[in-house]
Design a protein around this motif. Sequence first.
Motif, short mmCIF file in Angstrom:
data_model
loop_
_atom_site.label_atom_id
_atom_site.label_comp_id
_atom_site.label_asym_id
_atom_site.label_seq_id
_atom_site.Cartn_x
_atom_site.Cartn_y
_atom_site.Cartn_z
N MET A 30 58.47 2.80 76.54
CA MET A 30 58.73 1.69 77.40
C MET A 30 57.92 1.88 78.69
O MET A 30 57.81 2.97 79.21
N ALA A 31 57.38 0.82 79.20
CA ALA A 31 56.57 0.88 80.40
C ALA A 31 57.44 1.12 81.63
O ALA A 31 58.63 0.84 81.64
N ALA A 32 56.80 1.66 82.65
CA ALA A 32 57.52 1.90 83.90
C ALA A 32 57.92 0.56 84.52
O ALA A 32 57.22 -0.44 84.41
N ALA A 33 59.07 0.58 85.18
CA ALA A 33 59.56 -0.64 85.82
C ALA A 33 58.67 -0.97 87.02
O ALA A 33 58.28 -0.08 87.77
N PRO A 34 58.35 -2.24 87.22
CA PRO A 34 57.52 -2.60 88.37
C PRO A 34 58.29 -2.43 89.67
O PRO A 34 59.52 -2.53 89.70
N PHE A 35 57.56 -2.18 90.75
CA PHE A 35 58.19 -2.06 92.05
C PHE A 35 58.60 -3.44 92.54
O PHE A 35 57.81 -4.38 92.51
N ARG A 36 59.83 -3.55 92.98
CA ARG A 36 60.32 -4.80 93.57
C ARG A 36 61.00 -4.44 94.87
O ARG A 36 61.86 -3.57 94.90
N PRO A 37 60.64 -5.11 95.96
CA PRO A 37 61.33 -4.82 97.22
C PRO A 37 62.80 -5.22 97.12
O PRO A 37 63.15 -6.09 96.33
N PRO A 38 63.67 -4.58 97.90
CA PRO A 38 65.11 -4.87 97.80
C PRO A 38 65.46 -6.33 98.05
O PRO A 38 66.44 -6.83 97.51
N TRP A 39 64.69 -7.03 98.85
CA TRP A 39 64.99 -8.43 99.17
C TRP A 39 64.65 -9.37 98.02
O TRP A 39 65.00 -10.53 98.04
N PHE A 73 66.41 -8.70 88.51
CA PHE A 73 66.53 -7.65 89.51
C PHE A 73 67.90 -7.69 90.17
O PHE A 73 68.49 -6.64 90.46
N ARG A 74 68.43 -8.88 90.40
CA ARG A 74 69.77 -9.01 90.98
C ARG A 74 70.82 -8.40 90.06
O ARG A 74 71.74 -7.71 90.51
N GLY A 127 65.85 -9.57 95.10
CA GLY A 127 67.05 -10.02 94.40
C GLY A 127 67.96 -10.89 95.25
O GLY A 127 69.04 -11.26 94.81
N ASN A 128 67.53 -11.24 96.44
CA ASN A 128 68.33 -12.04 97.37
C ASN A 128 68.52 -13.46 96.81
O ASN A 128 67.64 -14.01 96.17
N ARG A 129 69.67 -14.03 97.10
CA ARG A 129 69.95 -15.41 96.64
C ARG A 129 68.99 -16.41 97.27
O ARG A 129 68.64 -17.42 96.66
N GLY A 130 68.54 -16.15 98.50
CA GLY A 130 67.59 -17.05 99.15
C GLY A 130 66.27 -17.14 98.40
O GLY A 130 65.67 -18.21 98.29
N VAL A 131 65.82 -16.02 97.86
CA VAL A 131 64.58 -16.02 97.06
C VAL A 131 64.79 -16.87 95.81
O VAL A 131 63.91 -17.64 95.42
N GLN A 132 65.95 -16.75 95.22
CA GLN A 132 66.24 -17.52 94.01
C GLN A 132 66.33 -19.01 94.32
O GLN A 132 65.83 -19.84 93.54
N VAL A 133 66.93 -19.37 95.45
CA VAL A 133 67.04 -20.78 95.83
C VAL A 133 65.65 -21.35 96.10
O VAL A 133 65.33 -22.47 95.68
N LEU A 134 64.81 -20.58 96.80
CA LEU A 134 63.44 -21.03 97.05
C LEU A 134 62.66 -21.21 95.75
O LEU A 134 61.91 -22.18 95.59
N ALA A 135 62.83 -20.28 94.83
CA ALA A 135 62.12 -20.38 93.56
C ALA A 135 62.58 -21.61 92.77
O ALA A 135 61.76 -22.31 92.17
#
Length: 79
Positions: free
Chosen positions: A1-10, A63-64, A12-20
């Motif tokens: 299995m490939a290494a997990a990509p780096f994701r900043p902690p923010w 990520f969330r 998984g924020n709900r605001g990012v999901q709402v914007l998307a």
Amino acid sequence: MAAAPFRPPWFGNRGVQVLAVGALLYVLVQLVRQLVDGQWGEAFLSFAWGVLFGYALVESLRFRRQQDAARDEPAPPGD
């Protein structure tokens, strides 16, 4: 299995999901409008943006879930 990509902690924020979601809905409306008007080049670009925003939404939700699962795991006992 490939290494997990780096994701900043923010990521998984709900605001990012709402914007998307908002951006994805806007792009889908533009895609339909451009297809009806026969603007094929612009419609393809809107489709590409839709794929990008959809991917960002799916990865943010994933990520969330990982963050929530890590928070729910019991902590190991201390010394």
